[in-house]
Design a protein around this motif. Structure first.
Motif, mmCIF file in Angstrom:
data_model
loop_
_atom_site.group_PDB
_atom_site.id
_atom_site.type_symbol
_atom_site.label_atom_id
_atom_site.label_comp_id
_atom_site.label_asym_id
_atom_site.label_seq_id
_atom_site.Cartn_x
_atom_site.Cartn_y
_atom_site.Cartn_z
ATOM 1 N N GLU A 1 -8.450 -5.458 -5.428
ATOM 2 C CA GLU A 1 -8.102 -4.160 -4.830
ATOM 3 C C GLU A 1 -6.621 -4.094 -4.475
ATOM 4 O OE1 GLU A 1 -9.886 -1.352 -4.523
ATOM 5 O OE2 GLU A 1 -11.489 -2.361 -5.613
ATOM 6 N N VAL A 2 -6.084 -5.198 -3.979
ATOM 7 C CA VAL A 2 -4.662 -5.237 -3.638
ATOM 8 C C VAL A 2 -3.831 -4.994 -4.901
ATOM 9 C CG1 VAL A 2 -2.783 -6.752 -2.887
ATOM 10 C CG2 VAL A 2 -4.888 -6.641 -1.568
ATOM 11 N N ARG A 3 -4.172 -5.692 -5.991
ATOM 12 C CA ARG A 3 -3.441 -5.494 -7.256
ATOM 13 C C ARG A 3 -3.532 -4.041 -7.715
ATOM 14 N NH1 ARG A 3 -5.525 -10.493 -8.365
ATOM 15 N NH2 ARG A 3 -7.323 -9.637 -9.460
ATOM 16 N N ALA A 4 -4.735 -3.468 -7.637
ATOM 17 C CA ALA A 4 -4.935 -2.079 -8.070
ATOM 18 C C ALA A 4 -4.116 -1.108 -7.221
ATOM 19 C CB ALA A 4 -6.422 -1.720 -8.003
ATOM 20 N N SER A 5 -3.884 -1.463 -5.967
ATOM 21 C CA SER A 5 -3.136 -0.570 -5.078
ATOM 22 C C SER A 5 -1.630 -0.670 -5.281
ATOM 23 C CB SER A 5 -3.468 -0.885 -3.611
ATOM 24 O OG SER A 5 -2.826 -2.077 -3.194
ATOM 25 N N GLY A 6 -1.182 -1.748 -5.959
ATOM 26 C CA GLY A 6 0.254 -1.940 -6.152
ATOM 27 C C GLY A 6 0.955 -2.492 -4.921
ATOM 28 N N ARG A 7 0.176 -2.946 -3.932
ATOM 29 C CA ARG A 7 0.752 -3.496 -2.718
ATOM 30 C C ARG A 7 0.609 -5.011 -2.737
ATOM 31 N NH1 ARG A 7 -1.862 -0.280 2.007
ATOM 32 N NH2 ARG A 7 -0.227 -1.309 3.192
ATOM 33 N N ASN A 8 0.978 -5.674 -1.644
ATOM 34 C CA ASN A 8 0.788 -7.115 -1.580
ATOM 35 C C ASN A 8 -0.180 -7.456 -0.449
ATOM 36 O OD1 ASN A 8 2.260 -7.650 0.909
ATOM 37 N ND2 ASN A 8 4.094 -7.175 -0.271
ATOM 38 N N ARG A 9 -0.698 -8.675 -0.499
ATOM 39 C CA ARG A 9 -1.690 -9.112 0.489
ATOM 40 C C ARG A 9 -1.209 -8.920 1.923
ATOM 41 N NH1 ARG A 9 -3.371 -15.129 -1.364
ATOM 42 N NH2 ARG A 9 -4.868 -14.604 -2.994
ATOM 43 N N SER A 10 0.004 -9.355 2.195
ATOM 44 C CA SER A 10 0.507 -9.290 3.573
ATOM 45 C C SER A 10 0.517 -7.864 4.102
ATOM 46 C CB SER A 10 1.913 -9.882 3.666
ATOM 47 O OG SER A 10 1.869 -11.270 3.468
ATOM 48 N N ASP A 11 1.024 -6.938 3.315
ATOM 49 C CA ASP A 11 1.089 -5.551 3.779
ATOM 50 C C ASP A 11 -0.305 -4.986 4.041
ATOM 51 O OD1 ASP A 11 3.843 -5.532 3.716
ATOM 52 O OD2 ASP A 11 3.963 -4.555 1.753
ATOM 53 N N VAL A 12 -1.255 -5.284 3.163
ATOM 54 C CA VAL A 12 -2.620 -4.775 3.331
ATOM 55 C C VAL A 12 -3.283 -5.426 4.544
ATOM 56 C CG1 VAL A 12 -4.903 -4.613 2.263
ATOM 57 C CG2 VAL A 12 -2.855 -4.176 0.894
ATOM 58 N N LEU A 13 -3.093 -6.724 4.726
ATOM 59 C CA LEU A 13 -3.688 -7.402 5.882
ATOM 60 C C LEU A 13 -3.070 -6.932 7.197
ATOM 61 C CD1 LEU A 13 -4.081 -10.955 4.384
ATOM 62 C CD2 LEU A 13 -5.923 -9.398 5.061
ATOM 63 N N ILE A 14 -1.778 -6.685 7.216
ATOM 64 C CA ILE A 14 -1.130 -6.151 8.424
ATOM 65 C C ILE A 14 -1.699 -4.776 8.751
ATOM 66 C CG2 ILE A 14 1.058 -5.269 9.348
ATOM 67 C CD1 ILE A 14 2.390 -7.664 7.821
#
Length: 65
Positions: free
Chosen positions: A27-40
Motif C-alpha cells: 500500500e505504501v508503494r502504491a501511494s507513492g509515499r514512504n514507510r516513515s511518512d505513513v507511520l507518522i
C-alpha cells in the motif's frame, strides 16, 4: 505532514507480523509515499482518536499534534 530531517529524532524499531508488513509495504508503494511518512501519519491519527475517546480530566479533548 512533514517529518524532521534525518538524525533529528531517535528511530523506533519494531517487528510487525510478516503478512501485515507485506500488505503495508504494498500500500505504501502504491501511494507513492514512504514507510516513515505513513507511520507518522498513523501515529498522529491514533493519538487524535485516543484524545477524542479519552478527554483530559477537565473534559476537554486535546489535539496538539
Amino acid at each position: 505532514m512533514a517529518r524532521p530531517a534525518t538524525g533529528q529524532t531517535p528511530p523506533i524499531s519494531f517487528r510487525p507480523p510478516e503478512k501485515l508488513r507485506e500488505e503495508f509495504d504494498a500500500e505504501v508503494r502504491a501511494s507513492g509515499r514512504n514507510r516513515s511518512d505513513v507511520l507518522i501519519e498513523a501515529m498522529h491519527d491514533w493519538l487524535r482518536k485516543r484524545r477524542r475517546e479519552h478527554p483530559t480530566a477537565s473534559g476537554e479533548a486535546t489535539d496538539g499534534v
